[in-house]
Design a protein around this motif. Sequence first.
Motif, PDB file in Angstrom:
ATOM      1  N   ALA A  31       0.825  -1.208   0.000  1.00  0.00           N
ATOM      2  CA  ALA A  31       0.000   0.000   0.000  1.00  0.00           C
ATOM      3  C   ALA A  31       0.858   1.256   0.000  1.00  0.00           C
ATOM      4  N   GLY A  32       1.985   1.230   0.688  1.00  0.00           N
ATOM      5  CA  GLY A  32       2.865   2.391   0.743  1.00  0.00           C
ATOM      6  C   GLY A  32       3.340   2.840  -0.620  1.00  0.00           C
ATOM      7  N   ASP A  33       3.575   1.898  -1.519  1.00  0.00           N
ATOM      8  CA  ASP A  33       4.006   2.255  -2.873  1.00  0.00           C
ATOM      9  C   ASP A  33       2.870   2.895  -3.668  1.00  0.00           C
ATOM     10  N   LEU A  34       1.650   2.553  -3.321  1.00  0.00           N
ATOM     11  CA  LEU A  34       0.505   3.136  -4.021  1.00  0.00           C
ATOM     12  C   LEU A  34       0.237   4.558  -3.547  1.00  0.00           C
ATOM     13  N   VAL A  35       0.676   4.872  -2.326  1.00  0.00           N
ATOM     14  CA  VAL A  35       0.467   6.194  -1.744  1.00  0.00           C
ATOM     15  C   VAL A  35       1.492   7.185  -2.270  1.00  0.00           C
ATOM     16  N   ARG A  36       2.747   6.737  -2.390  1.00  0.00           N
ATOM     17  CA  ARG A  36       3.843   7.629  -2.785  1.00  0.00           C
ATOM     18  C   ARG A  36       3.545   8.382  -4.069  1.00  0.00           C
ATOM     19  N   GLY A  37       3.717   9.694  -3.989  1.00  0.00           N
ATOM     20  CA  GLY A  37       3.555  10.526  -5.162  1.00  0.00           C
ATOM     21  C   GLY A  37       2.121  10.795  -5.572  1.00  0.00           C
ATOM     22  N   SER A  38       1.165  10.232  -4.851  1.00  0.00           N
ATOM     23  CA  SER A  38      -0.231  10.411  -5.251  1.00  0.00           C
ATOM     24  C   SER A  38      -0.863  11.648  -4.637  1.00  0.00           C
TER      25      SER A  38
END
Length: 107
Positions: A31-38
């Motif tokens: 989930a953390g990778d989906l949050v980054r930069g969003s």
Amino acid sequence: MAPLLRTFSALSDETRLTIVEQLMDHGELPAGDLVRGSGISAPAISRHLKVLREAGLIEQRADGTRRLYSARPEGIQLIANWTISRRDFWNSSLDRLEAAIREEELE
């Protein structure tokens, strides 16, 4: 028809569509990778992930304390099957468009 409606409803949100596309392009992600930069908070992403899980578009698995998400091919296939089942509609629409373009070119 209910699963298809849930699927389209879930994907009608730009953030959720982006999440599914990321998972399809990159495979399983935390989930953390989906949050980054969003620019979206972790709790908001969590709510989007829940909607996508309930629609059958993604799945979640635990890896220790991390939650990993991946696209569910079966969920995506539902859309593909619906689109293919409407092939005659799309083909006739494209044929009409082609005829209109040719007619306009002759004018």
